[in-house]
Design a protein around this motif. Sequence first.
Motif, PDB file in Angstrom:
ATOM      1  N   ASP A   1       0.816  -1.218   0.000  1.00 12.04           N
ATOM      2  CA  ASP A   1       0.000   0.000   0.000  1.00 12.04           C
ATOM      3  C   ASP A   1       0.851   1.271   0.000  1.00 12.04           C
ATOM      4  O   ASP A   1       0.335   2.376   0.156  1.00 12.04           O
ATOM      5  CB  ASP A   1      -0.957   0.020   1.195  1.00 12.04           C
ATOM      6  CG  ASP A   1      -0.231   0.043   2.539  1.00 12.04           C
ATOM      7  OD1 ASP A   1       1.011   0.013   2.551  1.00 12.04           O
ATOM      8  OD2 ASP A   1      -0.919   0.088   3.580  1.00 12.04           O
ATOM      9  N   GLY A   2       2.160   1.108  -0.183  1.00  6.04           N
ATOM     10  CA  GLY A   2       3.050   2.259  -0.265  1.00  6.04           C
ATOM     11  C   GLY A   2       3.533   2.779   1.072  1.00  6.04           C
ATOM     12  O   GLY A   2       4.255   3.781   1.122  1.00  6.04           O
ATOM     13  N   ALA A   3       3.153   2.125   2.174  1.00  6.05           N
ATOM     14  CA  ALA A   3       3.529   2.597   3.507  1.00  6.05           C
ATOM     15  C   ALA A   3       4.615   1.706   4.109  1.00  6.05           C
ATOM     16  O   ALA A   3       4.628   0.497   3.888  1.00  6.05           O
ATOM     17  CB  ALA A   3       2.316   2.631   4.428  1.00  6.05           C
TER      18      ALA A   3
ATOM     19  N   ARG B   1       7.993   6.286  -3.286  1.00 10.00           N
ATOM     20  CA  ARG B   1       9.121   5.434  -3.657  1.00 10.00           C
ATOM     21  C   ARG B   1       8.941   3.994  -3.203  1.00 10.00           C
ATOM     22  O   ARG B   1       9.574   3.075  -3.740  1.00 10.00           O
ATOM     23  CB  ARG B   1      10.412   5.998  -3.081  1.00 10.00           C
ATOM     24  CG  ARG B   1      10.495   5.970  -1.562  1.00 10.00           C
ATOM     25  CD  ARG B   1      11.739   6.657  -1.050  1.00 10.00           C
ATOM     26  NE  ARG B   1      11.821   6.592   0.409  1.00 10.00           N
ATOM     27  CZ  ARG B   1      12.736   7.233   1.122  1.00 10.00           C
ATOM     28  NH1 ARG B   1      13.647   7.969   0.504  1.00 10.00           N
ATOM     29  NH2 ARG B   1      12.753   7.132   2.436  1.00 10.00           N
ATOM     30  N   ASN B   2       8.079   3.764  -2.212  1.00 10.56           N
ATOM     31  CA  ASN B   2       7.884   2.405  -1.699  1.00 10.56           C
ATOM     32  C   ASN B   2       7.208   1.479  -2.702  1.00 10.56           C
ATOM     33  O   ASN B   2       7.259   0.259  -2.547  1.00 10.56           O
ATOM     34  CB  ASN B   2       7.065   2.443  -0.401  1.00 10.56           C
ATOM     35  CG  ASN B   2       7.832   3.068   0.747  1.00 10.56           C
ATOM     36  OD1 ASN B   2       9.061   3.030   0.775  1.00 10.56           O
ATOM     37  ND2 ASN B   2       7.123   3.664   1.688  1.00 10.56           N
TER      38      ASN B   2
ATOM     39  N   ASN C   1       0.481  -3.956  -5.998  1.00 15.05           N
ATOM     40  CA  ASN C   1       0.637  -2.579  -5.536  1.00 15.05           C
ATOM     41  C   ASN C   1      -0.730  -1.917  -5.511  1.00 15.05           C
ATOM     42  O   ASN C   1      -1.426  -1.880  -6.539  1.00 15.05           O
ATOM     43  CB  ASN C   1       1.574  -1.795  -6.457  1.00 15.05           C
ATOM     44  CG  ASN C   1       3.017  -2.244  -6.361  1.00 15.05           C
ATOM     45  OD1 ASN C   1       3.464  -2.672  -5.297  1.00 15.05           O
ATOM     46  ND2 ASN C   1       3.744  -2.152  -7.446  1.00 15.05           N
ATOM     47  N   LEU C   2      -1.127  -1.401  -4.357  1.00 16.60           N
ATOM     48  CA  LEU C   2      -2.429  -0.744  -4.211  1.00 16.60           C
ATOM     49  C   LEU C   2      -2.216   0.765  -4.115  1.00 16.60           C
ATOM     50  O   LEU C   2      -1.627   1.256  -3.153  1.00 16.60           O
ATOM     51  CB  LEU C   2      -3.158  -1.259  -2.971  1.00 16.60           C
ATOM     52  CG  LEU C   2      -4.516  -0.639  -2.684  1.00 16.60           C
ATOM     53  CD1 LEU C   2      -5.506  -0.946  -3.810  1.00 16.60           C
ATOM     54  CD2 LEU C   2      -5.070  -1.138  -1.350  1.00 16.60           C
TER      55      LEU C   2
ATOM     56  N   LEU D   1      -0.369  10.175  -9.891  1.00 16.81           N
ATOM     57  CA  LEU D   1      -0.706  10.361 -11.295  1.00 16.81           C
ATOM     58  C   LEU D   1       0.532  10.154 -12.170  1.00 16.81           C
ATOM     59  O   LEU D   1       0.441   9.549 -13.249  1.00 16.81           O
ATOM     60  CB  LEU D   1      -1.287  11.754 -11.524  1.00 16.81           C
ATOM     61  CG  LEU D   1      -2.694  12.022 -10.991  1.00 16.81           C
ATOM     62  CD1 LEU D   1      -3.118  13.451 -11.311  1.00 16.81           C
ATOM     63  CD2 LEU D   1      -3.707  11.038 -11.566  1.00 16.81           C
ATOM     64  N   ARG D   2       1.669  10.636 -11.702  1.00 16.68           N
ATOM     65  CA  ARG D   2       2.908  10.406 -12.455  1.00 16.68           C
ATOM     66  C   ARG D   2       3.246   8.926 -12.503  1.00 16.68           C
ATOM     67  O   ARG D   2       3.738   8.427 -13.519  1.00 16.68           O
ATOM     68  CB  ARG D   2       4.064  11.201 -11.835  1.00 16.68           C
ATOM     69  CG  ARG D   2       4.020  12.695 -12.133  1.00 16.68           C
ATOM     70  CD  ARG D   2       5.340  13.374 -11.820  1.00 16.68           C
ATOM     71  NE  ARG D   2       5.599  13.399 -10.381  1.00 16.68           N
ATOM     72  CZ  ARG D   2       5.205  14.383  -9.582  1.00 16.68           C
ATOM     73  NH1 ARG D   2       4.517  15.394 -10.075  1.00 16.68           N
ATOM     74  NH2 ARG D   2       5.485  14.357  -8.293  1.00 16.68           N
TER      75      ARG D   2
END
Length: 399
Positions: free
Chosen positions: A145-147, A158-159, A181-182, A279-280
């Motif tokens: 989840d990027g954390a 970056r995760n 990846n969520l 978005l990028r």
Amino acid sequence: MISIGDIYNQDINFLFGSGASFGLLPTLQLQVQTGEGDSRYTLEDLATKFEREKDRRLIPLFMHYYASCIRPAEQLSLKHAVTEEPGATVIKNYRTFLSTALEMVKRRKALDRRCNIFTTNYDGCFPLVADELIKEGHIDFVLNDGARGFTQRILQARNYGSYLCQSGVFGRYQSSIPQVNLIHLHGSVYWSKSDAVIQVGYDLSDREGLLNDDAMALLQPFSEALNNPASTLADVPDTDFSDAALETFWRQYEQMPIVNPTKWKFHETVYEEHYYQMLRLLSYELEKPNAVLVTFGFSFADEHILNLVMRSLSNPGLQVFVCCYSKPGHIAMEDKFRGHRNVKCLMLQNGEMNFTAFNEQVLVWPEASTLKLEVPTALAVLPAALETPRAADEFEDLI
């Protein structure tokens, strides 16, 4: 309609909108008539109208939005959601889809077993269902989840570039773990601002709501009018909230980690910066030579996302599958993407494409005899000792 055998080994991206959670949580569609045929206002349209005309009903409209969409997402629990319909079916569909996605990435090449799920939903259906699958122990995978962190989990773009592998005790092999990846494009009810960073926490048991029982009682006539198919805009009453009460709610609402549906922007700078980073990331993924994007339950009302996808269509290697709920939706999407040969707008000839139909009729496994896996010839017949999926993974990684 989408053959997994054709796309599983490409760079797969999914984009989910509120249609995926419909039945468990409401969409932004209202029932109040616009006065133009049978059309109805969406929350975005009505909020934009109220904002432009400085209508006092704007903040009560967001109170309704909070009470009907956001607060239920904060209180979502699988323990209660799966006990009755239609919530049980929605959760089952999330489970089916995640299982399918994981089966797809398991068949990819070693050290590249992952896919991306972009979602504009604020709810926790994906992480909650993933937790249940992991606890059952039948599928070994990672939901990223990027954390990162321990007592505090901090969200950083970056995760999403991280990837987890397992190696043998003596380092003789590496076994890649399937990863999803969520990416929450419009924020999440599980986010909160901590100084200059976004903190992620899935325990919301002590989070108080922005509206108490008295406020909900004052809001009820307003909400009933919005949900009444016979209502026109003239039938939507003003509320008895004082100006001070409306201002207090609005200050608290603006601190929430979600996109404001009127402008598709966050109010907080830290959330806004993360939004554009995501978005990028979506743009980067769609620029890859063999990228695939499958959208479901998504209306492309977010102009940032629509324009990004439009620009990405110049990539000749990109394939986009837009799943349309109904024939009118299909006509609208065909018109929106007219002239782009790498976009396929899909609909069912008989019936509407809900999440169940998507899982059963759209994202379809080919017949076993036609599933072509890019596997080295040496693996065509595995030794008996390597018949388990884990052992096969390890054997493949050794070649």
